[in-house]
Design an enzyme around this catalytic site. Structure first.
Site, PDB file in Angstrom:
ATOM      1  N   ASP A   1      23.939 -35.158 -73.221  1.00  0.00           N
ATOM      2  CA  ASP A   1      22.797 -34.289 -73.555  1.00  0.00           C
ATOM      3  C   ASP A   1      23.301 -32.926 -74.036  1.00  0.00           C
ATOM      4  O   ASP A   1      22.503 -32.049 -74.393  1.00  0.00           O
ATOM      5  CB  ASP A   1      21.796 -34.172 -72.398  1.00  0.00           C
ATOM      6  N   SER A   2      24.643 -32.762 -74.111  1.00  0.00           N
ATOM      7  CA  SER A   2      25.221 -31.599 -74.794  1.00  0.00           C
ATOM      8  C   SER A   2      24.830 -31.616 -76.271  1.00  0.00           C
ATOM      9  O   SER A   2      25.013 -30.619 -76.973  1.00  0.00           O
ATOM     10  CB  SER A   2      26.748 -31.593 -74.651  1.00  0.00           C
TER      11      SER A   2
ATOM     12  N   ASP B   1      23.558 -40.214 -71.472  1.00  0.00           N
ATOM     13  CA  ASP B   1      23.037 -39.259 -70.487  1.00  0.00           C
ATOM     14  C   ASP B   1      21.535 -39.423 -70.328  1.00  0.00           C
ATOM     15  O   ASP B   1      20.806 -39.524 -71.324  1.00  0.00           O
ATOM     16  CB  ASP B   1      23.285 -37.831 -70.976  1.00  0.00           C
TER      17      ASP B   1
ATOM     18  N   LYS C   1      24.377 -42.003 -67.385  1.00  0.00           N
ATOM     19  CA  LYS C   1      24.945 -40.942 -66.542  1.00  0.00           C
ATOM     20  C   LYS C   1      23.818 -40.032 -66.099  1.00  0.00           C
ATOM     21  O   LYS C   1      22.910 -39.745 -66.885  1.00  0.00           O
ATOM     22  CB  LYS C   1      26.017 -40.153 -67.300  1.00  0.00           C
TER      23      LYS C   1
ATOM     24  N   GLU D   1      22.894 -36.455 -63.331  1.00  0.00           N
ATOM     25  CA  GLU D   1      23.457 -35.338 -62.559  1.00  0.00           C
ATOM     26  C   GLU D   1      22.820 -35.274 -61.179  1.00  0.00           C
ATOM     27  O   GLU D   1      21.591 -35.305 -61.060  1.00  0.00           O
ATOM     28  CB  GLU D   1      23.192 -34.008 -63.305  1.00  0.00           C
TER      29      GLU D   1
ATOM     30  N   GLU E   1      32.559 -31.601 -63.241  1.00  0.00           N
ATOM     31  CA  GLU E   1      32.606 -30.553 -64.265  1.00  0.00           C
ATOM     32  C   GLU E   1      32.882 -29.189 -63.644  1.00  0.00           C
ATOM     33  O   GLU E   1      32.210 -28.766 -62.698  1.00  0.00           O
ATOM     34  CB  GLU E   1      31.270 -30.527 -65.035  1.00  0.00           C
TER      35      GLU E   1
END
Ligand code: KIV
Length: 272
Positions: free
Chosen positions: A52-53, A91, A121, A123, A190
């Site tokens: 999602d960057s 993501d 993925k 978070e 991270e």
């Protein structure tokens, strides 16, 4: 130089585990479109992350929060089509899994059904335990993500190194064990101290992939636009730039503009 690995078999979550067991480091890069993903795959990268960057590098946003599930699925489809060998991870965007477990499992199923990616993925640790368990129960592999979690940037208030204090480090270790015990296939750490990341990688059986987490983990991930020098303004200590493609592209485009202006392009051989 093309594929670095002799082994051209498709990378699976099982093979990532095997790589960890034999001490082979895992290479992971982001990609958001078909052309870039083809290059990343053919160069021998083990894992391609549709991160999602993309919010920052593709859309020009300052955080990852605006990305939608539809946008991630659009990119995931293009990347999965390109990847012959690499494992493709998509993501889950902000808002697609934090609300409740029903939303989370429905979002994850959409990603897997519509993109043909291999893994998702997300978070977070125990605070999203129910969502993680439900997604895994549906047979969908999860790569966890702890440490600096960009979707929580408004809670942190800065992109500084996480888990420097003992309490946050202890929570991270405990969340990492929770993710492994729940059945996650791998974990991204991270921007945390290298010693802490190394300890987590040693304690866990699943592969731990770091970004700004030092060399003691099982693999590394970078944003491809950053490591190729397509982006310029972002220079954290952990970023190694392998090329200056923005300069190469700028020179090429400036030459094209000059050739058009001077009527040098197209010439006789470049027309019908
Ligand atoms: O979105 C992303 O690119 C990521 C990596 C930085 C791990 O999550």
């Amino acid at each position: 130089m093309s594929v670095h690995s002799e082994d051209t078999r498709k990378v699976t979550t099982y093979r990532l585990m095997e790589m960890k067991k034999r001490g082979e480091k895992i290479s992971m890069l982001t990609a958001y479109d078909y052309t870039m993903a083809s290059i990343v795959d053919q160069a021998g990268t083990d894992v391609i992350l549709v991160g999602d960057s993309a919010s920052n590098v593709m859309c020009g946003n300052t955080t990852t929060l605006p990305m939608t599930l539809d946008q991630m699925i659009f990119m995931g489809k293009s990347v999965a089509k390109a990847a012959q060998r690499a494992l493709v991870v998509v993501d889950m965007p902000f808002g697609s899994y934090q609300g409740n477990a029903d939303i989370a499992v429905a979002s994850a199923i959409r990603v897997m059904k519509e993109t043909y990616a291999d893994c998702i993925k997300l978070e977070g640790g125990k605070e999203i335990a129910e969502s993680i368990t439900r997604i895994l129960t549906a047979g969908i592999p999860i790569m966890g993500h702890l440490g600096l979690m960009p979707q929580s940037i408004n809670k942190y208030g800065s992109y500084t190194v996480r888990a420097k204090e003992e309490a946050e480090a202890e929570k991270l270790i405990s969340d990492a064990h929770f993710l492994e015990d729940a059945g996650c296939c791998s974990l991204v750490l991270e921007k945390i101290p290298a010693k802490l990341a190394e300890q987590v990688a040693k304690e866990l059986k699943i592969p731990v992939i770091g970004i700004g987490a030092g060399g003691g983990v099982d693999g590394q991930v970078l944003v491809v636009h950053d490591m190729l020098g397509l982006t310029k303004g972002f220079s954290p200590r952990f970023l190694r730039r392998y090329a200056s493609l923005a300069d190469v592209m700028n020179d090429a485009i400036a030459s094209y503009v000059a050739d058009v202006k001077s009527a040098d392009f197209p010439n006789e051989n470049e027309q019908y």
